[in-house]
Write an enzyme that holds these catalytic residues in place. Structure first.
Site, PDB file in Angstrom:
ATOM      1  CG  HIS A 208     -46.398 -58.976  27.871  1.00 17.56           C
ATOM      2  ND1 HIS A 208     -45.990 -60.241  27.846  1.00 17.56           N
ATOM      3  CD2 HIS A 208     -46.753 -59.287  29.359  1.00 17.56           C
ATOM      4  CE1 HIS A 208     -45.998 -61.307  28.973  1.00 17.56           C
ATOM      5  NE2 HIS A 208     -46.626 -60.411  29.852  1.00 17.56           N
ATOM      6  CG  HIS A 250     -40.234 -59.399  24.688  1.00 19.16           C
ATOM      7  ND1 HIS A 250     -40.355 -60.456  23.562  1.00 19.16           N
ATOM      8  CD2 HIS A 250     -41.049 -59.264  25.404  1.00 19.16           C
ATOM      9  CE1 HIS A 250     -41.221 -61.226  24.407  1.00 19.16           C
ATOM     10  NE2 HIS A 250     -41.852 -60.425  25.186  1.00 19.16           N
TER      11      HIS A 250
END
Length: 294
Positions: A208, A250
Site C-alpha cells: 500500500h 507492516h
C-alpha cells in the site's frame, strides 16, 4: 520305639513353613556352575558372576571411546561442533542491524493500536481499514480501467494507460519481493480476501505504501492541481502507508521501503513512457477493434 526327640523334630518339620512345596527350593543346597555339589552362596555366586563384568567394563569403555573420538577426528579434522562454534566477537555491522531490527519490531508493535478490536484504538479499526482500502491495488486498477473507458481525449487516455501499466508493474514487483523475503508482520495478521487477490501476503515491502507513493507522484507530475490538492495528495499517501502499520500488518521499515520502491516504480515508468500512438494501439487491441492495415 522312636524317641521323643525324633518325634519333636518331625513335628517341627511338619509345622515349618520351609517344608511346604512352594518353599522347597529354598532348602535345596546351591550347585556350582561346573556341576552338582555344594557351591558358594547366592551373594558369592552373584558377586563372582558380576566381578568379571565389572572388571571388564571399566577397561572396555576407555578403549572404545578413543577409537570413536579418533575416527571422528580423522573424518572431520579441525571442525568444531555447532554448539561450540559461538561467535564471541560479532561484527559492528551485525550488532547494528540486529539492534535496528529489534527497535523496528518494538515500535511497530506499539504503533499497532488497531490490530484487533480489543486493541486500545480497536473502535477505529473499520475507519483505518477503509483508509487503507483507498490504496489497494485492485481498487486502483479497477478505477483506472473505468476511467479509461470513460475518457474521450487522447491525452487523458495516454496518462491512464501508463498509469495502468505502472499499477500492474507495482503489484507484480511487490508480490515478487514479498515472495523472496517472506517477512511476517509484527502481529502475524492473516491476509484478507482482497490481499490474497493482490498477492499481498507478506510484510516486506509494504504494498500500500509503494502504491500510494507511486500514484501520488504520478498524479502530481501529470495533472495540474491546486496547492491544497497537492498537499492533500501527499498527506493521503503518507496516511495510507501509516494505516497498514496501525492495523498491525507492516513494520515501520516495511512502510519506508515501500515508499522508496514506489518512487523507483515512478522513475522506471517515466523512462519507458508510452506515446499516444502506442497507447491507442493497446486500447484498440484490448477492445478487439485494432486493424493492422489502418
Amino acid at each position: 520305639m522312636p524317641s521323643s526327640n525324633n518325634v519333636r523334630s518331625r513335628a517341627r518339620e511338619r509345622n515349618s513353613v520351609l517344608s511346604r512345596p512352594e518353599f522347597m527350593s529354598l532348602n535345596q543346597p546351591l550347585r556350582a556352575a561346573g556341576g552338582p555339589g555344594p557351591g558358594p552362596g547366592p551373594a558369592e555366586s552373584r558377586g563372582s558372576a558380576r566381578r568379571p563384568g565389572q572388571n571388564k567394563s571399566p577397561t572396555s569403555q576407555p578403549t572404545e571411546e578413543p577409537t570413536d573420538s579418533g575416527s571422528k577426528d580423522r573424518r572431520e579434522p579441525g571442525k568444531m561442533p555447532e554448539e561450540d562454534c559461538m561467535q564471541l566477537n560479532p561484527s559492528f555491522k551485525g550488532i547494528a542491524i540486529n539492534s535496528l531490527l529489534a527497535i523496528d519490531i518494538c515500535l511497530s508493535k506499539r504503533m499497532g493500536v488497531c490490530a484487533y478490536t480489543s486493541s486500545p484504538w480497536g473502535g477505529c479499526r473499520s475507519m483505518v481499514a477503509l483508509l487503507a482500502l483507498t490504496g489497494h491495488g485492485i481498487t486502483w486498477i479497477i478505477g483506472t480501467i473505468v476511467c479509461l473507458t470513460r475518457s474521450n481525449t487522447l491525452a487523458g487516455q495516454e496518462v491512464l494507460v501508463n498509469l495502468l501499466l505502472a499499477l500492474i508493474l507495482d503489484v507484480m514487483t511487490v508480490a515478487g519481493v514479498q515472495r523472496l523475503v517472506k517477512r511476517r508482520g509484527p502481529w502475524e495478521m492473516t491476509p484478507g480476501f482482497m490481499d490474497c487477490i493482490a498477492m499481498d501476503l507478506y510484510s516486506f515491502p509494504a504494498a500500500h505504501a509503494s502504491r500510494a507513493a507511486m500514484v501520488s507522484k504520478f498524479l502530481l507530475s501529470h495533472l495540474v492541481l491546486a496547492v491544497p490538492l497537492r498537499i492533500l495528495l501527499v498527506l493521503w499517501a503518507f496516511l495510507v502507508g501509516m494505516s497498514r502499520v496501525v492495523l498491525g500488518t507492516h513494520h515501520l521499515t516495511d512502510m519506508v521501503c515501500g515508499f522508496a520502491l514506489g518512487m523507483l516504480h515512478f522513475s522506471l515508468m517515466e523512462s519507458v513512457w508510452l506515446s499516444s500512438s502506442t497507447c491507442q494501439t493497446l486500447i484498440s487491441i484490448s477492445t478487439l477493434s485494432w486493424s493492422p492495415l489502418f
